[in-house]
Design a protein around this motif. Structure first.
Motif, PDB file in Angstrom:
ATOM      1  N   GLU A   1      -5.944  -0.637  26.820  1.00  0.00           N
ATOM      2  CA  GLU A   1      -5.492  -1.396  25.649  1.00  0.00           C
ATOM      3  C   GLU A   1      -5.043  -2.786  26.063  1.00  0.00           C
ATOM      4  N   CYS A   2      -4.332  -2.845  27.188  1.00  0.00           N
ATOM      5  CA  CYS A   2      -3.857  -4.130  27.708  1.00  0.00           C
ATOM      6  C   CYS A   2      -5.043  -5.058  27.955  1.00  0.00           C
ATOM      7  N   VAL A   3      -6.081  -4.508  28.591  1.00  0.00           N
ATOM      8  CA  VAL A   3      -7.261  -5.315  28.889  1.00  0.00           C
ATOM      9  C   VAL A   3      -7.934  -5.789  27.599  1.00  0.00           C
ATOM     10  N   SER A   4      -8.055  -4.879  26.623  1.00  0.00           N
ATOM     11  CA  SER A   4      -8.682  -5.266  25.348  1.00  0.00           C
ATOM     12  C   SER A   4      -7.911  -6.372  24.661  1.00  0.00           C
ATOM     13  N   VAL A   5      -6.580  -6.282  24.691  1.00  0.00           N
ATOM     14  CA  VAL A   5      -5.755  -7.324  24.071  1.00  0.00           C
ATOM     15  C   VAL A   5      -5.957  -8.650  24.783  1.00  0.00           C
ATOM     16  N   LEU A   6      -5.875  -8.617  26.106  1.00  0.00           N
ATOM     17  CA  LEU A   6      -5.990  -9.862  26.882  1.00  0.00           C
ATOM     18  C   LEU A   6      -7.355 -10.501  26.718  1.00  0.00           C
ATOM     19  N   GLU A   7      -8.407  -9.676  26.700  1.00  0.00           N
ATOM     20  CA  GLU A   7      -9.756 -10.236  26.573  1.00  0.00           C
ATOM     21  C   GLU A   7      -9.900 -10.990  25.256  1.00  0.00           C
ATOM     22  N   ARG A   8      -9.401 -10.374  24.181  1.00  0.00           N
ATOM     23  CA  ARG A   8      -9.514 -11.064  22.891  1.00  0.00           C
ATOM     24  C   ARG A   8      -8.652 -12.314  22.855  1.00  0.00           C
ATOM     25  N   THR A   9      -7.496 -12.252  23.503  1.00  0.00           N
ATOM     26  CA  THR A   9      -6.625 -13.436  23.529  1.00  0.00           C
ATOM     27  C   THR A   9      -7.308 -14.584  24.268  1.00  0.00           C
ATOM     28  N   VAL A  10      -7.911 -14.268  25.405  1.00  0.00           N
ATOM     29  CA  VAL A  10      -8.586 -15.316  26.180  1.00  0.00           C
ATOM     30  C   VAL A  10      -9.727 -15.909  25.371  1.00  0.00           C
ATOM     31  N   ARG A  11     -10.502 -15.068  24.710  1.00  0.00           N
ATOM     32  CA  ARG A  11     -11.621 -15.599  23.915  1.00  0.00           C
ATOM     33  C   ARG A  11     -11.088 -16.486  22.790  1.00  0.00           C
ATOM     34  N   PHE A  12     -10.009 -16.046  22.163  1.00  0.00           N
ATOM     35  CA  PHE A  12      -9.420 -16.833  21.073  1.00  0.00           C
ATOM     36  C   PHE A  12      -8.953 -18.194  21.583  1.00  0.00           C
ATOM     37  N   LEU A  13      -8.241 -18.192  22.694  1.00  0.00           N
ATOM     38  CA  LEU A  13      -7.708 -19.455  23.216  1.00  0.00           C
ATOM     39  C   LEU A  13      -8.821 -20.394  23.677  1.00  0.00           C
ATOM     40  N   LEU A  14      -9.884 -19.809  24.255  1.00  0.00           N
ATOM     41  CA  LEU A  14     -11.016 -20.645  24.671  1.00  0.00           C
ATOM     42  C   LEU A  14     -11.690 -21.264  23.454  1.00  0.00           C
ATOM     43  N   TYR A  15     -11.897 -20.429  22.433  1.00  0.00           N
ATOM     44  CA  TYR A  15     -12.520 -20.936  21.209  1.00  0.00           C
ATOM     45  C   TYR A  15     -11.654 -22.043  20.610  1.00  0.00           C
ATOM     46  N   GLY A  16     -10.324 -21.779  20.574  1.00  0.00           N
ATOM     47  CA  GLY A  16      -9.395 -22.760  20.029  1.00  0.00           C
ATOM     48  C   GLY A  16      -9.453 -24.081  20.775  1.00  0.00           C
ATOM     49  N   SER A  17      -9.582 -24.013  22.102  1.00  0.00           N
ATOM     50  CA  SER A  17      -9.574 -25.238  22.902  1.00  0.00           C
ATOM     51  C   SER A  17     -10.749 -26.133  22.531  1.00  0.00           C
ATOM     52  N   TYR A  18     -11.846 -25.506  22.122  1.00  0.00           N
ATOM     53  CA  TYR A  18     -13.007 -26.307  21.732  1.00  0.00           C
ATOM     54  C   TYR A  18     -12.889 -26.762  20.270  1.00  0.00           C
ATOM     55  N   ARG A  19     -12.554 -25.802  19.401  1.00  0.00           N
ATOM     56  CA  ARG A  19     -12.557 -26.135  17.971  1.00  0.00           C
ATOM     57  C   ARG A  19     -11.525 -27.189  17.610  1.00  0.00           C
ATOM     58  N   LEU A  20     -10.364 -27.142  18.256  1.00  0.00           N
ATOM     59  CA  LEU A  20      -9.296 -28.072  17.873  1.00  0.00           C
ATOM     60  C   LEU A  20      -9.222 -29.284  18.791  1.00  0.00           C
ATOM     61  N   CYS A  21     -10.236 -29.435  19.648  1.00  0.00           N
ATOM     62  CA  CYS A  21     -10.273 -30.574  20.559  1.00  0.00           C
ATOM     63  C   CYS A  21     -10.229 -31.872  19.753  1.00  0.00           C
ATOM     64  N   GLY A  22      -9.264 -32.730  20.090  1.00  0.00           N
ATOM     65  CA  GLY A  22      -9.190 -34.011  19.403  1.00  0.00           C
ATOM     66  C   GLY A  22      -8.201 -34.024  18.253  1.00  0.00           C
ATOM     67  N   GLN A  23      -7.665 -32.877  17.881  1.00  0.00           N
ATOM     68  CA  GLN A  23      -6.665 -32.841  16.815  1.00  0.00           C
ATOM     69  C   GLN A  23      -5.378 -33.522  17.271  1.00  0.00           C
ATOM     70  N   PRO A  24      -4.607 -34.083  16.337  1.00  0.00           N
ATOM     71  CA  PRO A  24      -3.342 -34.732  16.735  1.00  0.00           C
ATOM     72  C   PRO A  24      -2.413 -33.744  17.434  1.00  0.00           C
ATOM     73  N   LEU A  25      -1.634 -34.291  18.368  1.00  0.00           N
ATOM     74  CA  LEU A  25      -0.773 -33.481  19.228  1.00  0.00           C
ATOM     75  C   LEU A  25       0.191 -32.591  18.453  1.00  0.00           C
ATOM     76  N   ARG A  26       0.670 -33.067  17.314  1.00  0.00           N
ATOM     77  CA  ARG A  26       1.657 -32.258  16.583  1.00  0.00           C
ATOM     78  C   ARG A  26       1.020 -31.005  15.973  1.00  0.00           C
ATOM     79  N   LEU A  27      -0.326 -31.018  15.854  1.00  0.00           N
ATOM     80  CA  LEU A  27      -0.989 -29.853  15.280  1.00  0.00           C
ATOM     81  C   LEU A  27      -1.574 -28.926  16.343  1.00  0.00           C
ATOM     82  N   TYR A  28      -1.977 -29.534  17.486  1.00  0.00           N
ATOM     83  CA  TYR A  28      -2.553 -28.717  18.546  1.00  0.00           C
ATOM     84  C   TYR A  28      -2.284 -29.380  19.881  1.00  0.00           C
ATOM     85  N   ASP A  29      -1.681 -28.639  20.808  1.00  0.00           N
ATOM     86  CA  ASP A  29      -1.365 -29.203  22.119  1.00  0.00           C
ATOM     87  C   ASP A  29      -2.224 -28.538  23.195  1.00  0.00           C
ATOM     88  N   PRO A  30      -3.201 -29.269  23.728  1.00  0.00           N
ATOM     89  CA  PRO A  30      -4.086 -28.655  24.722  1.00  0.00           C
ATOM     90  C   PRO A  30      -3.363 -28.204  25.992  1.00  0.00           C
TER      91      PRO A  30
END
Lengths: 399, 373
Positions: B152-181
């Motif tokens: 379960e731990c692995v399943s949670v972490l895997e989805r978290t990593v995928r989410f954060l990676l996706y987020g890093s691309y999708r929100l790239c360039g957003q103002p700092l107050r909304l997204y902090d890389p």
């Protein structure tokens, strides 16, 4: 030693302290000494006995040491490490109180060395059980060593013969070993600065200086500062004691790649002498510009190179190999306007997969940027135009 | 004690050693009992739901539909998720009724992915990201307190990593107050570290995928490369890891042409992982070419350069301009002395997202994060 009673042992410790016999005192607290196997010293509560004979903080220190010997006899290195930290902490209390004297330096060397060794062993034991994070215990041991280091480094009052500063290099070497193991090389920087600014730096024992230069050389390699790395590692190699074959071989493992990057290839004789024939094919490949042989050699001995941590450095030799290969093309065609296609053919002959003319252009651009080739690429004519004078400067002339 | 003698232990040790070992074992058992085991069966403990509702601290995604405008909005108990709370002195984080067991944690993560992150009607996505980021952090907090490891731990972490990676691309360039890389990166590194540690202790289905993502995300890191080279044979020679190693090799050899070419073969998530390094790779290409092609008569076709950079022609031209590279109609004039780097005049990364955009195709966010893309 293996059969004395607890009272005899404690009397010997007391006498060593009273007569300021650092060397003997160190033996009585070191795990290299046979007394640690003596079951008569492994009491369940040695504190009482120690308090009867020794003053604080020596009583605490020796009691912890005896508890440690018991833990070690049971192969419980986690416990041993725990007690050894108490040994080091109590020792430091005593050491700090020694004003303008440094007789206890050998003791410091012994107890800090054992601390590091136990931290290593303890981590291994925990790893086997699936517990504990790698590097945790070693980091804590490093903190203890830093406390000792600070006491030594801040000894500004004593005269040079009695100064605790003589302990600095030993501790630094221990810290280097830990930082390299836990992969936190950036922590070496302040220590290097401390030695560089010290006026004792050339007066420490040769053994300590050889070890120091070895680690600083390896750090320079890591920072891609190859000229500096060559200087340090060469010093280390040349001044290593003749009988330390193993050490010399270890130094060579790092010195060889650095020298090769600077264009100096080792002889087969040297490689045979130190049982390092893994480098033979690599050397041959690089000097001939033979990419195929290089890839084969790196693949064949991959495990060895990776384990030593030099695989990545050896990959940098690819650039040198490209340079040597392309120089051959230049010498063959005897012209200063070389068609790019010729280089592509050369690479294809070396069975380099999936390379095309664009990638070849990039490799050439890189070689020009680094100063390995003097010239420019003409995209419209699909040619490399090289300087009429010395278009392939010797490797040793570049950093 | 008889058994110690049978083992031939030393006489002195038998009296004291045996007893000591018993005591030691008892102490160990007690220590294990102290690890909290959660009993909360909902995504948020009832006590927290009541408290936040009463204090008007519900997130709008957690409010009962229709009550959002009221003075005190009501909680939708099917949508409230335990929030992250900073550990503090005097705050007991180990109450069993407040902690969620592994299966509930996994269900919570599924909810966050399917009903929040992947929900097409929740906007803006910066707000979606912040909410999911915080609630995932709370999930990890529960896992740490309960020392959860295993599938379960692995399943949670895997989805978290995928989410954060996706987020890093999708929100790239957003103002700092909304997204902090930087914050995204810190959490990403923590999760990746934890995940890799889990992998080192057992077999897991998606290990190859994540070892590759680790290497791509940490491109150029000697630590990551050494780790990858030391992987067991089967993992190291799997397709994703081999591709990641090839990209890494091209980077270390400083061949940006080869690197960008290999990047075409990455899947969407791998491209997201690599994405933050592409800007410097493209800059490097221009730097090397400025030196390698430096001549008065240089005429390098802009279209060719755009292909090598994997950018549209107009964007490639803009990139050249920001680096002081002269353009002459359809051609670029490389000159080593005119290449420049001015941090304040840099092109926005988001302008150069063609590679990643093309790869996303029709994949839904849900599929990307669950790893079915």
């Amino acid at each position: 030693m293996a059969h004395i009673t607890i009272n005899q042992y404690l009397q010997q410790v007391l006498e060593a302290i009273d007569t300021r016999d650092g060397v003997f005192c160190a033996e009585l607290l070191s795990f290299k000494h046979p007394h640690v196997a003596n079951p008569r010293l492994q009491l369940s509560s040695p504190e009482d006995k120690c308090q009867q004979v020794l003053e604080p903080p020596y009583d605490e220190m020796v009691a912890a040491h005896l508890r440690c010997t018991y833990a070690v006899s049971n192969h419980d290195f986690v416990e041993a490490y725990k007690y050894q930290t108490v040994v080091v902490q109590s020792f430091l209390k005593a050491f700090q109180a020694h004003k303008e004297e440094n007789w206890a330096l050998p003791v410091m060397f012994a107890v800090t060395l054992d601390l590091r060794i136990f931290a290593n062993n303890a981590e291994q034991q925990l790893q086997k059980k699936g517990k504990g994070k790698v590097g945790d215990m070693l980091e804590k041991a490093a903190e203890q060593l830093m406390s000792c280091f600070r006491v030594c480094a801040s000894d500004n009052r004593a005269g040079i013969d009695d100064s605790k500063k003589w302990g600095m290099l030993f501790l630094i070497n221990q810290l280097f070993k830990i930082y390299f193991k836990i992969n936190k090389l950036h922590l070496c920087k302040p220590l290097i600065r401390a030695i560089d600014s010290s006026n004792l730096k050339d007066d420490y024992s040769m053994a300590q200086r050889v070890t120091y230069k070895y680690y600083v050389g390896r750090k320079a390699m890591f920072d891609s500062n190859f000229k500096l790395a060559e200087e340090y590692l060469s010093f280390s190699f040349q001044h290593s004691h003749r009988s330390c074959q193993r050490n010399k071989r270890l130094i060579l493992i790092y010195l060889l790649p650095v020298k090769m990057l600077l264009g100096h290839m080792p002889t087969n004789q040297l490689l045979r002498k130190y049982d390092l024939m893994q480098f033979a094919d690599v050397t041959k490949a690089v000097s001939e510009g033979n990419l195929l042989l290089l890839n084969e050699a790196l693949g064949k001995h991959e495990t060895f190179f990776i384990r030593c941590g030099i695989f990545l450095i050896l990959e940098k030799l690819k650039i040198i190999t490209y340079r040597n290969l392309f120089k051959k093309v230049y010498l063959l065609l005897k012209t200063h306007q070389l068609p790019l296609d010729a280089f592509l053919v050369a690479m294809k002959m070396m069975q380099v997969e999936e390379v095309d003319i664009d990638e070849v252009q990039c490799i050439l651009a890189n070689l020009i940027y680094m100063g390995h080739i003097k010239g420019y690429i003409s995209h419209q004519h699909q040619k490399l135009v090289v300087s009429k004078q010395n278009p392939f400067p010797p490797l040793s002339s570049l950093s | 004690m008889r058994s110690s003698a049978a083992r031939g232990a030393r006489p002195l040790a038998r009296k004291t050693g045996g007893r000591k070992r018993e005591e030691h074992r008892e102490a160990q058992v007690k220590a294990e009992d102290v690890v909290p085991r959660g009993t909360c069966t909902s995504m948020c403990p009832i006590s927290e739901t009541r408290q936040r509702e009463a204090q008007n601290r519900l997130h709008r995604f957690e409010m009962l539909a229709g009550t959002e405008r009221e003075r005190l909005p009501r909680a939708d108990t099917t949508r409230v998720v335990k929030e992250y709370s900073r550990p503090a002195a005097g705050k007991d984080a180990t109450r069993a009724s407040d902690l969620r067991p592994p299966d509930v944690l996994l269900k919570t993560v599924y909810y966050l992915v399917d009903e929040i992150a992947a929900c097409p009607t929740l906007k803006p996505w910066t707000e979606v990201y912040s909410f999911v980021f915080d609630r995932l952090r709370s999930v990890r907090q529960d896992m740490v307190i309960q020392r959860i490891s295993g599938p379960e731990c692995v399943s949670v972490l895997e989805r978290t990593v995928r989410f954060l990676l996706y987020g890093s691309y999708r929100l790239c360039g957003q103002p700092l107050r909304l997204y902090d890389p930087h914050i995204n990166n810190t959490h990403l590194q923590e999760c990746i570290s934890w995940l890799l540690e889990c992998y080192s202790k057992g077999q897991h289905k998606h290990q190859n995928e994540f070892q590759a993502l680790n290497l791509l995300y940490n491109l150029g890191s000697p630590h990551a490369i050494q780790h990858t080279l030391e992987l067991p044979h089967g993992v190291q020679h799997s397709a994703p890891v081999q591709l990641a190693l090839a990209v890494s090799s091209a980077y270390m050899e400083r061949n940006p042409v080869r690197l960008l070419r290999l990047a075409q073969r990455l899947d969407f998530l791998q491209a997201c992982a690599l994405h933050r390094h592409l800007h410097s790779c493209r800059k490097d290409l221009l730097l090397l070419y400025s030196h390698g092609h430096s001549s008065r008569n240089c005429r390098f076709p802009i279209q060719k350069l755009a292909d090598l950079l994997t950018l549209e022609c107009s964007v490639a031209a803009q990139l050249c301009q920001t680096h002081g590279i002269q353009l002459n109609g359809d051609y670029v004039v490389f000159c080593k002395s005119s290449f420049s780097e001015n941090p304040s005049k840099q092109l926005e990364c988001a302008v150069m997202h063609k590679l990643e955009n093309d790869k996303q195709e029709d994949f839904s966010i849900g599929n990307i994060i669950h790893g079915i893309a």
